[in-house]
Write a protein that holds these residues in place. Structure first.
Motif, PDB file in Angstrom:
ATOM      1  N   ARG B 247       0.821  -1.212   0.000  1.00 13.48           N
ATOM      2  CA  ARG B 247       0.000   0.000   0.000  1.00 13.48           C
ATOM      3  C   ARG B 247       0.847   1.250   0.000  1.00 13.48           C
ATOM      4  O   ARG B 247       0.650   2.164  -0.784  1.00 13.48           O
ATOM      5  CB  ARG B 247      -0.887   0.023   1.243  1.00 13.48           C
ATOM      6  CG  ARG B 247      -2.064  -0.887   1.111  1.00 13.48           C
ATOM      7  CD  ARG B 247      -2.919  -0.801   2.358  1.00 13.48           C
ATOM      8  NE  ARG B 247      -3.847  -1.915   2.371  1.00 13.48           N
ATOM      9  CZ  ARG B 247      -4.522  -2.299   3.432  1.00 13.48           C
ATOM     10  NH1 ARG B 247      -4.366  -1.654   4.583  1.00 13.48           N
ATOM     11  NH2 ARG B 247      -5.344  -3.310   3.358  1.00 13.48           N
ATOM     12  N   GLY B 248       1.798   1.306   0.896  1.00 14.68           N
ATOM     13  CA  GLY B 248       2.577   2.530   1.050  1.00 14.68           C
ATOM     14  C   GLY B 248       3.534   2.752  -0.100  1.00 14.68           C
ATOM     15  O   GLY B 248       3.468   3.754  -0.804  1.00 14.68           O
ATOM     16  N   ARG B 249       4.423   1.789  -0.313  1.00 18.55           N
ATOM     17  CA  ARG B 249       5.519   2.004  -1.248  1.00 18.55           C
ATOM     18  C   ARG B 249       5.067   1.847  -2.697  1.00 18.55           C
ATOM     19  O   ARG B 249       5.510   2.582  -3.575  1.00 18.55           O
ATOM     20  CB  ARG B 249       6.630   1.000  -0.945  1.00 18.55           C
ATOM     21  CG  ARG B 249       7.871   1.199  -1.778  1.00 18.55           C
ATOM     22  CD  ARG B 249       8.939   0.196  -1.392  1.00 18.55           C
ATOM     23  NE  ARG B 249       9.485   0.449  -0.056  1.00 18.55           N
ATOM     24  CZ  ARG B 249      10.128  -0.481   0.661  1.00 18.55           C
ATOM     25  NH1 ARG B 249      10.268  -1.703   0.189  1.00 18.55           N
ATOM     26  NH2 ARG B 249      10.595  -0.186   1.857  1.00 18.55           N
ATOM     27  N   HIS B 250       4.185   0.899  -2.960  1.00 19.37           N
ATOM     28  CA  HIS B 250       3.898   0.610  -4.364  1.00 19.37           C
ATOM     29  C   HIS B 250       2.607   1.242  -4.864  1.00 19.37           C
ATOM     30  O   HIS B 250       2.539   1.671  -6.000  1.00 19.37           O
ATOM     31  CB  HIS B 250       3.893  -0.907  -4.589  1.00 19.37           C
ATOM     32  CG  HIS B 250       5.240  -1.521  -4.338  1.00 19.37           C
ATOM     33  ND1 HIS B 250       6.282  -1.387  -5.229  1.00 19.37           N
ATOM     34  CD2 HIS B 250       5.735  -2.211  -3.289  1.00 19.37           C
ATOM     35  CE1 HIS B 250       7.360  -1.997  -4.744  1.00 19.37           C
ATOM     36  NE2 HIS B 250       7.051  -2.506  -3.563  1.00 19.37           N
ATOM     37  N   VAL B 251       1.593   1.325  -4.028  1.00 14.63           N
ATOM     38  CA  VAL B 251       0.339   1.919  -4.501  1.00 14.63           C
ATOM     39  C   VAL B 251       0.300   3.428  -4.241  1.00 14.63           C
ATOM     40  O   VAL B 251       0.246   4.231  -5.168  1.00 14.63           O
ATOM     41  CB  VAL B 251      -0.886   1.238  -3.842  1.00 14.63           C
ATOM     42  CG1 VAL B 251      -2.162   1.910  -4.303  1.00 14.63           C
ATOM     43  CG2 VAL B 251      -0.904  -0.242  -4.201  1.00 14.63           C
ATOM     44  N   LEU B 252       0.402   3.818  -2.965  1.00 12.31           N
ATOM     45  CA  LEU B 252       0.191   5.239  -2.641  1.00 12.31           C
ATOM     46  C   LEU B 252       1.216   6.152  -3.296  1.00 12.31           C
ATOM     47  O   LEU B 252       0.883   7.199  -3.832  1.00 12.31           O
ATOM     48  CB  LEU B 252       0.207   5.438  -1.129  1.00 12.31           C
ATOM     49  CG  LEU B 252      -1.177   5.518  -0.493  1.00 12.31           C
ATOM     50  CD1 LEU B 252      -1.062   5.903   0.971  1.00 12.31           C
ATOM     51  CD2 LEU B 252      -2.064   6.527  -1.217  1.00 12.31           C
ATOM     52  N   ARG B 253       2.473   5.746  -3.274  1.00 11.54           N
ATOM     53  CA  ARG B 253       3.501   6.637  -3.833  1.00 11.54           C
ATOM     54  C   ARG B 253       3.208   6.969  -5.282  1.00 11.54           C
ATOM     55  O   ARG B 253       3.405   8.095  -5.723  1.00 11.54           O
ATOM     56  CB  ARG B 253       4.881   5.995  -3.721  1.00 11.54           C
ATOM     57  CG  ARG B 253       5.672   6.561  -2.585  1.00 11.54           C
ATOM     58  CD  ARG B 253       7.091   6.105  -2.622  1.00 11.54           C
ATOM     59  NE  ARG B 253       7.929   7.087  -3.274  1.00 11.54           N
ATOM     60  CZ  ARG B 253       9.244   7.016  -3.257  1.00 11.54           C
ATOM     61  NH1 ARG B 253       9.838   6.019  -2.663  1.00 11.54           N
ATOM     62  NH2 ARG B 253       9.953   7.933  -3.858  1.00 11.54           N
ATOM     63  N   ASN B 254       2.732   5.992  -6.027  1.00 17.55           N
ATOM     64  CA  ASN B 254       2.395   6.268  -7.426  1.00 17.55           C
ATOM     65  C   ASN B 254       1.066   6.996  -7.552  1.00 17.55           C
ATOM     66  O   ASN B 254       0.910   7.885  -8.380  1.00 17.55           O
ATOM     67  CB  ASN B 254       2.349   4.960  -8.217  1.00 17.55           C
ATOM     68  CG  ASN B 254       3.735   4.465  -8.562  1.00 17.55           C
ATOM     69  OD1 ASN B 254       4.392   5.010  -9.428  1.00 17.55           O
ATOM     70  ND2 ASN B 254       4.202   3.447  -7.861  1.00 17.55           N
ATOM     71  N   ALA B 255       0.129   6.618  -6.689  1.00 15.89           N
ATOM     72  CA  ALA B 255      -1.202   7.226  -6.788  1.00 15.89           C
ATOM     73  C   ALA B 255      -1.170   8.697  -6.400  1.00 15.89           C
ATOM     74  O   ALA B 255      -2.007   9.480  -6.837  1.00 15.89           O
ATOM     75  CB  ALA B 255      -2.186   6.458  -5.905  1.00 15.89           C
ATOM     76  N   LEU B 256      -0.184   9.086  -5.580  1.00  8.85           N
ATOM     77  CA  LEU B 256      -0.163  10.466  -5.095  1.00  8.85           C
ATOM     78  C   LEU B 256       0.309  11.469  -6.155  1.00  8.85           C
ATOM     79  O   LEU B 256       0.132  12.665  -5.984  1.00  8.85           O
ATOM     80  CB  LEU B 256       0.715  10.584  -3.851  1.00  8.85           C
ATOM     81  CG  LEU B 256       0.054  10.059  -2.582  1.00  8.85           C
ATOM     82  CD1 LEU B 256       0.919  10.321  -1.368  1.00  8.85           C
ATOM     83  CD2 LEU B 256      -1.314  10.695  -2.393  1.00  8.85           C
TER      84      LEU B 256
END
Ligand SMILES: Nc1ncnc2c1ncn2[C@@H]1O[C@H](COP(=O)(O)OP(=O)(O)O)[C@@H](O)[C@H]1O
Ligand SMILES: [Mg+2]
Lengths: 328, 335
Positions: B247-256
């Protein structure tokens, strides 16, 4: 006991307002420890879905999976989400087709390798980074110290696939699944990657499931080959038997459509006629019948069974006879 | 990185000069003006001419503009026509109020919007997702004025949960340091004053935050949904990483990444919303200053400085957004 034993695996996709669709339809095959097994077939025949089902990576909704995936005798399909998470990357590694999109664009390569070691081997950041460097070196990435800090867009396609291989093999898994690992690469790079994979699995003793639509890849790599057609296995045999005498008309057709150096120059290639769109559903006969040169009336009367005669397992009413072919 | 900053700063100077020229001409093309405002409709032509000359408005417009630029460069914006105070002091009094309000609204919008959008994406198509999506539609559609008066009526008059207006209760004798009341209270350890200021701040901040909150939630939701389908998330799953890492490193960082741009745009829009919100809650910031300076007196010096300030803030926000984008996305850094 085989390392991996896939028994009667089916994956049915269900979409609202559509007929349920069996992308994988009662597939069985096994992989012995340290062996390389090929999964071959045209695009759309269910190769990727099979591998994702083994990994437990299919979408959570919209499909149902049945059958068994025995790893060391334990059915992976019965495991909880967390139990499966512990095994992925540690016992079974996987590499995918498109190395660019398979890497996170905003995270350095080094972190993407090291995170596997941190997760499964409890290494801290320094230790895992040091080992990540070793791994990059081992998969033949030059100047690994620099590459550790670089991002996917800064390295070449071949190097990206090497980095992905490093991640998948970081914990020395006993099984590696490679889903068309060279399809997105230049021809010259393809050969390098295949050689690398071969060396690495020989070195670590990992078993390898090689998924490909390219019989050339199979020829160089696999011990045993499973040919898939429309979600079902149609032929399973050892590699040299397959190349010596492909018996299913589909396999035979695949074989005749690859260029060969041992035939006189100018010998025409004969592609399989028609396309997967011409398939009939398996329950109405052999799905390959509409494209088959050897088709008989009986081929349109229900699914032909997979029969194992000890030499090969074959799902066909009228296999190619090689005596006949040599004569003609 | 440094090159990007320098280029942006140069762009900023050009933008500000062009904008100030436009504003300068536009203000003077409006009917009425400071002279009429000061002297009233029935003043004699002689007195008008005299005042016009005294204020320098008889000179050609480019001469006036040249003088204005000269003063801007030396940091002197002249005096307010309405009050006679220096423009810098006039704005300096109102500025912290608006910044305090906007920052509070932004904290609410970002702090709630991103988690809410993420939650909606994870529950895609289920009840929670639908509730959140409908909520954001309401949040975007509802006029600030309406929402402001609604909250004020319900929560201050009826229930007395919050004070109806102002930034500090009358009885409290707080020491001023920065002009940001909550911060002042903390700095001077007058915690009762800080709490009181915070209590005044909540309703206006919530009112002002509604639209950016709704927009940020929607953008985050869409962006997370897109990233969840990316190949690299599947790779992360294939590595058996913990859900937390994925969630943190792979999803949120890109989604942000797209969310960052949105936050920048919304921050710019916040200034507009602040004017309305300040009216409702009698907040006494830049919003009030702008409306007073336009309607009452056509206070050219104050208006010019205000608009220049707003543009400056906007450009700085854009710069910050660009830099943080480059910080998250290595692909931008090289270019
Ligand atoms: N998530 C999905 N939802 C519905 N159908 C799918 C999904 N994934 C794959 N399929 C279908 O399953 C079939 C097999 O796909 P796949 O295993 O990807 O083929 P390939 O052998 O080329 O890897 C295809 O017809 C594909 O359209
Ligand atoms: Mg595939």
């Amino acid at each position: 006991m085989p390392l991996l034993d896939v028994q009667d695996l089916s994956v049915v996709f269900k979409r609202r307002g559509e007929q349920p669709f069996a992308a994988v339809d009662g597939v069985s095959f096994s992989v012995e420890a340290g062996q390389t097994v090929g999964l071959v077939g045209e695009s759309g025949c269910g190769k990727s879905v099979t591998s994702l089902a083994i990994m437990g990576l299919l979408p959570k909704r919209g499909n149902s999976v049945s059958g068994q995936v025995l790893f060391d005798g334990l059915d992976l399909l019965g495991l909880s989400d967390n139990e499966m998470r512990d095994r992925r990357g540690r016992d079974i590694g996987m590499i995918f087709q498109d190395p660019l999109s398979s890497l996170n664009p905003v995270v350095p390569i080094g972190v993407q390798v090291a995170e596997v070691l941190q997760r499964h081997q409890g290494q801290d950041r320094r230790e895992s980074t040091r080992n990540a460097r070793e791994l990059l070196d081992a998969v033949g990435i030059p100047d690994p110290d620099r590459r550790l800090k670089e991002y996917p867009h800064q390295i070449s396609g071949g190097m990206r696939q090497r980095a992905l291989i490093a991640m998948a093999l970081a914990c020395k898994p006993r099984l590696l699944i490679a889903d068309e690992p060279t399809t997105a690469l230049d021809v010259t790079i393809q050969a390098q990657i295949l050689t690398l994979l071969k060396e690495l699995v020989n070195g670590t003793g990992s078993a390898l499931i090689m998924i490909t639509h390219d019989l050339g890849v199979v020829a160089g790599l696999c011990d045993t080959v499973n040919v898939l057609y429309a979600g079902k296995v149609v032929e399973t045999t050892e590699r040299h038997r397959l190349f010596a005498a492909p018996r299913h008309p589909y396999t035979n057709g695949l074989m005749n459509s690859i260029p060969r150096l041992d035939l006189p120059r100018g010998t025409p290639l004969t592609p399989i006629r028609g396309s997967v769109n011409d398939n009939i559903p398996w329950r109405e006969g052999c799905a390959f019948a509409p494209r088959c040169d050897n088709v008989l009336d009986v081929c349109l009367e229900g699914t032909p069974p997979l029969v194992d005669d000890g030499y090969a397992a074959l799902r066909c009413n009228n296999p190619v006879s090689h005596a006949q072919e040599v004569a003609s | 990185m440094l090159r990007v900053v320098v280029r942006r700063l140069l762009q900023m100077v050009v933008t500000l000069i062009a904008l100030s020229a436009l504003i300068f001409v536009w203000l003077r093309s409006l009917p009425g003006g400071p002279v009429e405002a000061l002297l009233g409709e029935r003043a004699t032509p002689e007195r008008r001419a005299l005042l016009t000359k005294a204020l320098g408005y008889d000179q050609p417009i480019w001469v006036q503009y040249g003088k204005f630029l000269e003063r801007v460069v030396t940091g002197n914006f002249g005096n307010s026509i309405r009050s006679g105070d220096s423009v810098a002091a006039t704005i300096g009094r109102a500025f912290p109020a608006t910044i305090e309000l906007s920052v509070a609204a932004l904290i609410i919008a970002v702090g709630i919007g991103i988690p809410l959008g993420y939650l909606a994406a994870r529950h895609r198509g289920r009840i929670l997702d639908n509730v959140i999506v409908v909520g954001t539609l309401l949040g975007i559609a509802i006029p600030i004025f309406f929402l402001g008066y609604l909250l004020k009526d319900q929560l201050t008059q009826g229930l007395h949960w919050f004070p109806p207006s102002g930034r500090q209760s009358v009885g409290i004798d707080a020491t001023r340091v920065t002009g940001f009341f909550v911060l002042d209270g903390l700095l001077t350890r007058e915690f009762d004053a800080a709490a009181d200021a915070l209590w005044h701040l909540i309703l206006p901040a919530v009112t002002l935050a509604t639209i950016p909150l709704a927009v940020i939630t929607r953008i985050t939701r869409g962006s997370v949904l897109e990233v969840l389908g990316e190949d690299y998330v599947r790779t992360a799953e294939a590595k058996g990483l913990r859900t937390r890492t994925i969630r943190g490193r792979h999803v949120l960082r890109n989604a942000l990444l797209p969310v960052t741009t949105t936050i920048g745009l919304q921050t710019g829009a916040l200034l507009g919303g602040a004017i309305l919100t300040e009216r409702v809650y009698n907040w006494g910031g830049l919003g009030s200053l702008i409306s007073d300076s336009i309607t009452g007196s056509r206070d050219y010096p104050v208006l010019q400085a205000l608009i220049l300030l707003a543009a400056f803030v906007f450009v700085v926000i854009n710069l910050i957004v660009d830099l943080s984008y480059a910080l998250i996305d290595p692909r931008v850094r090289v270019g």
